[in-house]
Design an enzyme around this catalytic site. Sequence first.
Site, PDB file in Angstrom:
ATOM      1  CB  SER A 133      -3.335  -4.295  -6.415  1.00 32.42           C
ATOM      2  OG  SER A 133      -2.056  -3.973  -6.909  1.00 32.42           O
ATOM      3  CE1 TYR A 146      -1.886  -9.386  -6.345  1.00 35.74           C
ATOM      4  CE2 TYR A 146      -0.984  -7.665  -7.751  1.00 35.74           C
ATOM      5  CZ  TYR A 146      -1.489  -8.076  -6.535  1.00 35.74           C
ATOM      6  OH  TYR A 146      -1.598  -7.169  -5.509  1.00 35.74           O
TER       7      TYR A 146
END
Length: 246
Positions: A133, A146
Amino acid sequence: MTSTCLITGASSGIGRQLALHYAANGWTVYALARSADKLAELSKNAGIHALPLDLTDNTAIQATAANLLDQGVILDLVLLNAGTCEYVDANDLDLAAFERTFAVNYHAVVAASKYFMPLLKASLSPQLAIVSSMAHFFPFTRAEAYGASKAAVSYFTDSLRVDLAGSGISVHLIEPGFVDTPLTQKNDFAMPFLVSVNEAAERIYNGLRRGNSRIRFPRRLSVMLKLLSVLPYNLRNAVALRMKQQ
C-alpha cells in the site's frame, strides 16, 4: 497453453476482481481466502478453483502448497493480495490489533512466499506479486499498525527481489492507493483519488503483463505522497498534524 495463477484474499475486493479478471482472460485461477461460502460463489465462474485457507495458519499454507504440488500444478503467477486494516488509539495501543494486522499483512505474506514459490519453479515465466500500500509513505493518523505492516511488506518484497535475482522468478511490488472495497468502505474519512476495484484489477493485470517491478496507482496520489515525503522533517510532521485535525 493455459497460464495458471494463485490469488490470496480472493473472496472480496481487489482479490475477487483479480480472480475474475484473470479467469476472463483465459487463466486457470486458484482462489484462496478464509471465507468458504464466498469462494464457492466465486468458483461458479469458469476457470476459478476455490481453496478455502486461513493464511495465518502456516501449517495449512504448507499443506495446501504440498497438495497442489502433488497434483502437478505449475503456477505462473502467485499474487499475494490478502490484507486487513485496523486503526488504533495512540493513548491506549491495542497490542492484539497489531498482532492481528501483522499476522495477515506481513507474516502470512512471508509464509505464503515460502511455501508457494516452489510451484513457480517449473514455469517458463514465473512471477511473484505482492500487494502492499502507499499508506506507509506518510504518517497517517491512527495507522500505526496498518502503515507499519505495509512498510514491512514493501521492504520484504524489494529485498526478496534482490535475493531472487537470477533465479528466474520475477518479484513485483504492488502499492495501490485507496480502492473502493468492503475494507475501505468502513473508513470514516475522505479518501482522495478513490478508484474502483475494476480499475485496480485492470492496472495490476496490465502492470504484471508488462513485467513492471513496481505498480503504483493512482498516479496523482503517488505524486502527492512523494512530494510530501521530501518535505523537511518538521514541516512534514506539521502537515500530518494538520491533516489529523481536519
